[in-house]
Design an enzyme around this catalytic site. Structure first.
Site, PDB file in Angstrom:
ATOM      1  CB  SER A 141      -0.854   0.005   1.274  1.00 32.87           C
ATOM      2  OG  SER A 141      -1.468   1.258   1.460  1.00 32.87           O
ATOM      3  CE1 TYR A 154      -4.249  -2.091   5.016  1.00 30.39           C
ATOM      4  CE2 TYR A 154      -3.227   0.013   4.466  1.00 30.39           C
ATOM      5  CZ  TYR A 154      -3.860  -1.150   4.078  1.00 30.39           C
ATOM      6  OH  TYR A 154      -4.082  -1.386   2.735  1.00 30.39           O
TER       7      TYR A 154
HETATM    8  P1  NDP Z   1     -11.603  -5.478  -0.594  1.00 25.95           P
HETATM    9  O1  NDP Z   1     -12.109  -5.362   0.792  1.00 25.95           O
HETATM   10  O2  NDP Z   1     -12.546  -5.261  -1.714  1.00 25.95           O
HETATM   11  O3  NDP Z   1     -10.900  -6.894  -0.796  1.00 25.95           O
HETATM   12  C1  NDP Z   1     -10.196  -7.533   0.211  1.00 25.95           C
HETATM   13  C2  NDP Z   1     -10.132  -9.001  -0.129  1.00 25.95           C
HETATM   14  O4  NDP Z   1      -9.371  -9.690   0.877  1.00 25.95           O
HETATM   15  C3  NDP Z   1     -11.501  -9.637  -0.178  1.00 25.95           C
HETATM   16  O5  NDP Z   1     -11.561 -10.505  -1.287  1.00 25.95           O
HETATM   17  C4  NDP Z   1     -11.566 -10.425   1.111  1.00 25.95           C
HETATM   18  O6  NDP Z   1     -12.373 -11.564   0.920  1.00 25.95           O
HETATM   19  C5  NDP Z   1     -10.108 -10.828   1.261  1.00 25.95           C
HETATM   20  N1  NDP Z   1      -9.758 -11.232   2.599  1.00 25.95           N
HETATM   21  C6  NDP Z   1      -9.814 -10.510   3.751  1.00 25.95           C
HETATM   22  N2  NDP Z   1      -9.460 -11.259   4.795  1.00 25.95           N
HETATM   23  C7  NDP Z   1      -9.162 -12.493   4.315  1.00 25.95           C
HETATM   24  C8  NDP Z   1      -8.749 -13.716   4.891  1.00 25.95           C
HETATM   25  N3  NDP Z   1      -8.561 -13.838   6.211  1.00 25.95           N
HETATM   26  N4  NDP Z   1      -8.551 -14.768   4.082  1.00 25.95           N
HETATM   27  C9  NDP Z   1      -8.745 -14.676   2.762  1.00 25.95           C
HETATM   28  N5  NDP Z   1      -9.141 -13.560   2.154  1.00 25.95           N
HETATM   29  C10 NDP Z   1      -9.352 -12.484   2.929  1.00 25.95           C
HETATM   30  O7  NDP Z   1     -10.387  -4.463  -0.677  1.00 25.95           O
HETATM   31  P2  NDP Z   1      -9.222  -4.249  -1.759  1.00 25.95           P
HETATM   32  O8  NDP Z   1      -9.498  -4.938  -3.005  1.00 25.95           O
HETATM   33  O9  NDP Z   1      -8.954  -2.811  -1.764  1.00 25.95           O
HETATM   34  O10 NDP Z   1      -8.006  -4.940  -0.986  1.00 25.95           O
HETATM   35  C11 NDP Z   1      -7.049  -5.765  -1.627  1.00 25.95           C
HETATM   36  C12 NDP Z   1      -5.676  -5.417  -1.103  1.00 25.95           C
HETATM   37  O11 NDP Z   1      -5.318  -4.124  -1.532  1.00 25.95           O
HETATM   38  C13 NDP Z   1      -5.535  -5.417   0.422  1.00 25.95           C
HETATM   39  O12 NDP Z   1      -4.338  -6.053   0.782  1.00 25.95           O
HETATM   40  C14 NDP Z   1      -5.459  -3.939   0.758  1.00 25.95           C
HETATM   41  O13 NDP Z   1      -4.763  -3.709   1.947  1.00 25.95           O
HETATM   42  C15 NDP Z   1      -4.730  -3.425  -0.468  1.00 25.95           C
HETATM   43  N6  NDP Z   1      -4.819  -1.989  -0.717  1.00 25.95           N
HETATM   44  C16 NDP Z   1      -6.019  -1.423  -1.035  1.00 25.95           C
HETATM   45  C17 NDP Z   1      -6.110  -0.058  -1.274  1.00 25.95           C
HETATM   46  C18 NDP Z   1      -7.406   0.613  -1.562  1.00 25.95           C
HETATM   47  O14 NDP Z   1      -7.445   1.861  -1.569  1.00 25.95           O
HETATM   48  N7  NDP Z   1      -8.500  -0.114  -1.821  1.00 25.95           N
HETATM   49  C19 NDP Z   1      -4.913   0.798  -1.238  1.00 25.95           C
HETATM   50  C20 NDP Z   1      -3.706   0.082  -0.911  1.00 25.95           C
HETATM   51  C21 NDP Z   1      -3.674  -1.249  -0.683  1.00 25.95           C
HETATM   52  P3  NDP Z   1     -13.268 -12.308   2.015  1.00 25.95           P
HETATM   53  O15 NDP Z   1     -13.817 -11.271   2.941  1.00 25.95           O
HETATM   54  O16 NDP Z   1     -14.296 -12.985   1.175  1.00 25.95           O
HETATM   55  O17 NDP Z   1     -12.334 -13.279   2.676  1.00 25.95           O
END
Ligand code: NDP
Length: 247
Positions: A141, A154
């Site tokens: 991030s 985070y």
């Molecule tokens: P979302 O919340 O849309 O997606 C997060 C994903 O992670 C979901 O598919 C969720 O699925 C999965 N997830 C969470 N916990 C678990 C777990 N214990 N096991 C398996 N899967 C898990 O957010 P983003 O798409 O934005 O996030 C994706 C990545 O991008 C993250 O690492 C986030 O930190 C990073 N990021 C995002 C930014 C943004 O502005 N959106 C900026 C910088 C980084 P489920 O709940 O079904 O398990």
């Protein structure tokens, strides 16, 4: 070069960046292995991809459970006869000031954002080392490069991931295992990520920011596609992705 026929495991594939990446890679001919906890979303995405002529399988996976990452890799090997890349993308961001002492959320972030990434790496590393090829892609991030208030823990997990990935790059080059590493540093991307914030003030200010400048997760999908499609001798190791409007 292209992503055609590459077998790519994607964690956090049930929404946001992971889902957008799965769609794009599959459209470009990759075989995608979808992982997250919510089965319905994975099922629908798999259906969408296969109905458009792409190839996808899924496994309900909690990245906190190392054995579930192992069986995920086995699924890829069984269904698609190998693994070329893993996108360690699952993550959560329940931000709050450290003074709020949200120890449960701190631990959850460490378990998912850091240990979850390690679990993914551990599951593919023996295979990549043996086959002397492979690509580890991880979503850090912008909070893994700069410090932001309310992003203390985070950001700590995302800074940690940065170090981990750079060390893998150096070790791979030294050990001549040809394992490529790509670390992504996205800024505001419109996904479900903010839904995990329980601190009202933090949620309000981040929602406002994302409303003003946030861009589609398709932007990150294109970057992942770009990193994978490079020739084997080229490692796109780090990429920062801001919305053009974000200061
Ligand atoms: P979302 O919340 O849309 O997606 C997060 C994903 O992670 C979901 O598919 C969720 O699925 C999965 N997830 C969470 N916990 C678990 C777990 N214990 N096991 C398996 N899967 C898990 O957010 P983003 O798409 O934005 O996030 C994706 C990545 O991008 C993250 O690492 C986030 O930190 C990073 N990021 C995002 C930014 C943004 O502005 N959106 C900026 C910088 C980084 P489920 O709940 O079904 O398990």
């Amino acid at each position: 070069m292209s992503v055609q026929n590459k077998v790519v495991i994607i964690t956090g594939a049930s929404s946001g960046i992971g889902a957008a990446t799965a769609r794009l890679l599959a459209r470009n001919g990759a075989k995608v292995v979808l992982a997250a906890r919510r089965e319905q979303q994975l099922q629908l995405l798999k259906q969408e991809i296969t109905q458009s002529g792409g190839q996808a399988v899924y496994q309900v996976t909690d990245v906190r459970q190392p054995e579930q990452l192992q069986t995920l890799v086995e699924l890829a090997q069984k269904q698609f006869q190998g693994v070329d890349a893993i996108f360690n993308n699952a993550g959560i961001m329940p931000n709050s000031p450290i003074s709020a002492v949200q120890t449960q959320q701190w631990n959850d972030m460490i378990d998912i954002n850091l240990k979850g990434v390690l679990n993914g790496i551990a599951a593919v590393m023996p295979i990549f080392t043996k086959q002397k090829s492979g690509h580890i892609i991880t979503t850090s991030s912008i909070a893994g490069i700069k410090s932001f208030m309310s992003c203390g823990v985070y950001g700590a997990t995302k800074f940690a991931v940065r170090n981990l990935m750079e060390v893998i790059r150096q070790e791979s080059a030294t050990e001549q295992t040809n394992i490529r590493t790509t670390t992504l540093y996205p800024a505001a991307i419109n996904t479900e990520l903010l839904q995990g914030i329980t601190d009202t003030a933090v949620l309000q200010s981040m929602t406002e920011l994302y409303k003003q400048v946030g861009i589609s997760p398709d932007a990150i999908a294109r970057v992942v596609n770009f990193a994978i499609e490079q020739p084997e001798d080229t490692n796109i190791s780090e990429l920062t992705i801001y919305p053009t409007k974000q200061a």
